[in-house]
Design a protein around this motif. Structure first.
Motif, PDB file in Angstrom:
ATOM      1  N   MET A   1      -1.489  -8.486  24.932  1.00  3.01           N
ATOM      2  CA  MET A   1      -1.829  -9.869  24.471  1.00  3.01           C
ATOM      3  C   MET A   1      -3.366  -9.940  24.044  1.00  3.01           C
ATOM      4  N   PHE A   2      -4.159  -9.408  24.947  1.00  3.61           N
ATOM      5  CA  PHE A   2      -5.568  -9.226  24.777  1.00  3.61           C
ATOM      6  C   PHE A   2      -5.740  -8.467  23.445  1.00  3.61           C
ATOM      7  N   GLU A   3      -5.061  -7.352  23.239  1.00  2.00           N
ATOM      8  CA  GLU A   3      -5.434  -6.728  21.928  1.00  2.00           C
ATOM      9  C   GLU A   3      -5.126  -7.423  20.448  1.00  2.00           C
ATOM     10  N   LYS A   4      -4.331  -8.267  20.767  1.00  2.00           N
ATOM     11  CA  LYS A   4      -3.912  -9.221  19.705  1.00  2.00           C
ATOM     12  C   LYS A   4      -5.104 -10.083  19.315  1.00  2.00           C
ATOM     13  N   TYR A   5      -5.686 -10.676  20.581  1.00  2.00           N
ATOM     14  CA  TYR A   5      -6.855 -11.765  20.166  1.00  2.00           C
ATOM     15  C   TYR A   5      -8.373 -11.206  20.205  1.00  2.00           C
ATOM     16  N   VAL A   6      -8.555 -10.339  21.198  1.00  2.00           N
ATOM     17  CA  VAL A   6     -10.024  -9.983  21.347  1.00  2.00           C
ATOM     18  C   VAL A   6     -10.634  -9.092  20.726  1.00  2.00           C
ATOM     19  N   ASP A   7     -11.785  -8.948  20.477  1.00  2.00           N
ATOM     20  CA  ASP A   7     -12.469  -7.676  19.968  1.00  2.00           C
ATOM     21  C   ASP A   7     -13.001  -6.663  21.054  1.00  2.00           C
ATOM     22  N   ILE A   8     -13.366  -7.408  22.331  1.00  2.00           N
ATOM     23  CA  ILE A   8     -14.057  -6.604  23.373  1.00  2.00           C
ATOM     24  C   ILE A   8     -13.255  -7.116  24.714  1.00  2.00           C
ATOM     25  N   LEU A   9     -12.580  -6.228  25.328  1.00  2.00           N
ATOM     26  CA  LEU A   9     -11.872  -6.385  26.470  1.00  2.00           C
ATOM     27  C   LEU A   9     -12.973  -6.366  27.772  1.00  2.00           C
TER      28      LEU A   9
END
Ligand code: PEP
Ligand code: MN
Length: 337
Positions: free
Chosen positions: A172-180
Motif C-alpha cells: 500500500m505504501f509503495e503505491k502512495y509514498v516516495d520515502i517509507l
C-alpha cells in the motif's frame, strides 16, 4: 578479532582456542610474546565473542572489524546520495522535509502544503498510521490519509514520506509514498526491516528511543542486506534522564555516523525536543554539525493540531528558519535543496 591469552597459558589451552575458532570458520594467526600469547582470528563469519571469552586460558577478546558491512565507509568510501524527485540527501546536499505530524483532512494538508511549497519545500511529511503511546489517542486516517497526502503532493508537485508500521502495509505504501519511514518504535522490527530490504524505494530509518548508534546501523544493515541500498538515517533524539525536552538530541551522532557510514543522516528536531521554540536552534545546530537533511513538523494551525501541536512550527516560523538555514548551510559548504 584478537584473542589475548592469560600470561603463561599452557600450550594445550592455546591449541583448544585455535581448534575452536577454526571449527567456527576462522583462520588462526598466533603471536607469542614474552608472557602473553595473542591469537588473531581472521574471517568473515559472525561469532559471539562471549563464546571465546569463556574458553579456559582466555584473558580478553578484542573485536577489530565492525559488525556492519554494507553500511560502512570501508564498503563504500563515497557518500551515498539519495535523490527523491531532484531533492538530494547526502554528499554535500541537505534535503528538507516538512509537514504536520499527522494527516487530519484534505484541507489541512492542502493549506500546509501550499505554504511549504511557496517557501521552496519539495518533500512533504504526514503520518497516516500513527504509533501512539495510548490506544485511545488518534491512530491516524489509515489508507485514506495516504490518499490525501498523494493527492495534495501531486497538486503541488511534491514528494511524500509517511510511516509504515507493519509488513502487510508495504505494498500500500509503495503505491502512495516516495520515502517509507520506519518510526523510532519500530527500529528493531526485524521482519519489517527485512521486507523493506526487498523493495526499491528509499527508507528513512529513525533511531530507536534507546538505541545505540551501533544498533541503529545494524538495523540499516538489515535493509541493505536485502538489496535496498537507499537508506536515510534519522536522528530524532534519545531517551535520557532529562525531562524538560521530550528527548535529548544527540548532535554528536551526526559526525559519528558520517565517519563510520556512507549513508545520509537527517535530523528531526521536532520529536527530539518536543517544544516549538527549541526547533529552530536545534535545526541550526544540526546543519552546523553537517547533517544531510532535516525533517521538521509544520502545521497551518498548531494550536488546533490533532497531535504534536506543541512541537509544530507555525508556517511563518518555518519560512524564517528556512531562510536562515540556507544561509548557514553555505558556511559549512553544504547546499539546501
Ligand atoms: C513521526 O515522525 O511522526 C514519529 C512518530 O516520529 P518517531 O518515530 O521519531 O517518534
Ligand atoms: Mn509527531
Amino acid at each position: 578479532m584478537l584473542i589475548v591469552m592469560q600470561p603463561n597459558t599452557t600450550e594445550d589451552k592455546i591449541q583448544k582456542v585455535i581448534d575452536f575458532i577454526k571449527q567456527k570458520g576462522f583462520d588462526a594467526h598466533v603471536s607469542k610474546g614474552s608472557d602473553h600469547t595473542v591469537i588473531g582470528a581472521v574471517g568473515r563469519k559472525v561469532i559471539d565473542k562471549r563464546d571465546i571469552e569463556l574458553l579456559p586460558g582466555v584473558k580478553e577478546v578484542i573485536r577489530i572489524s565492525s559488525p556492519y558491512k554494507l553500511v560502512s565507509r570501508a564498503f563504500q568510501e563515497k557518500d551515498t546520495i539519495i535523490d527523491i524527485k531532484g531533492i538530494k540527501f547526502g554528499g554535500g546536499n541537505v534535503g528538507i522535509i516538512a509537514g504536520p505530524c499527522t494527516v487530519e483532512s484534505y484541507d489541512q494538508m492542502d493549506i500546509t502544503a501550499s505554504k511549504l511549497k511557496s517557501y521552496g519545500v519539495n518533500v512533504l511529511r504526514g503520518g497516516a498510521f500513527k504509533p501512539r503511546t495510548s490506544p485511545y489517542s488518534f491512530q491516524g486516517l489509515g489508507e485514506e490519509g495516504l490518499k490525501i497526502l498523494k493527492e495534495v503532493a501531486d497538486k503541488y508537485n511534491m514528494a511524500i514520506t509517511s510511516e509504515v508500521m507493519e509488513v502487510s502495509q508495504i505494498p500500500m505504501f509503495e503505491k502512495y509514498v516516495d520515502i517509507l519511514q520506519v518510526g523510532a518504535r519500530n527500529m528493531q522490527n526485524f521482519n519489517l526491516l527485512k521486507s523493506l530490504g526487498e523493495i526499491r524505494k528509499p527508507v528513512l530509518l529513525k533511531r530507536g528511543l534507546s538505541a545505540t548508534i551501533e544498533e541503529w546501523l545494524m538495523s540499516a544493515e538489515y535493509i541493505m542486506a536485502g538489496g535496498n541500498r537507499e537508506v536515510i538515517l534519522c536522528e530524532r533524539g534519545i531517551r535520557t534522564f532529562e525531562h524538560i525536552t521530550r528527548n535529548t538530541l544527540d548532535i554528536s551522532a551526526i559526525p559519528v555516523v558520517q565517519k563510520i557510514s556512507h549513508l545520509p543522516i537527517v535530523v528531526d528536531p521536532s520529536h527530539a525536543t518536543g517544544l516549538r521554540d527549541k526547533v529552530a536552534p536545534m535545526s541550526k545546530a544540526a546543519v552546523a554539525a553537517g547533517c544531510d537533511g532535516l525533517i521538521i513538523e509544520v502545521h497551518h494551525s498548531p494550536d488546533t493540531a490533532v497531535c504534536d501541536g506543541a512541537q509544530s512550527l507555525y508556517p511563518e516560523q518555518f519560512e524564517e528558519l528556512y531562510k536562515e538555514l540556507k544561509a548557514l548551510a553555505t558556511v559549512v559548504n553544504k547546499k539546501i535543496n
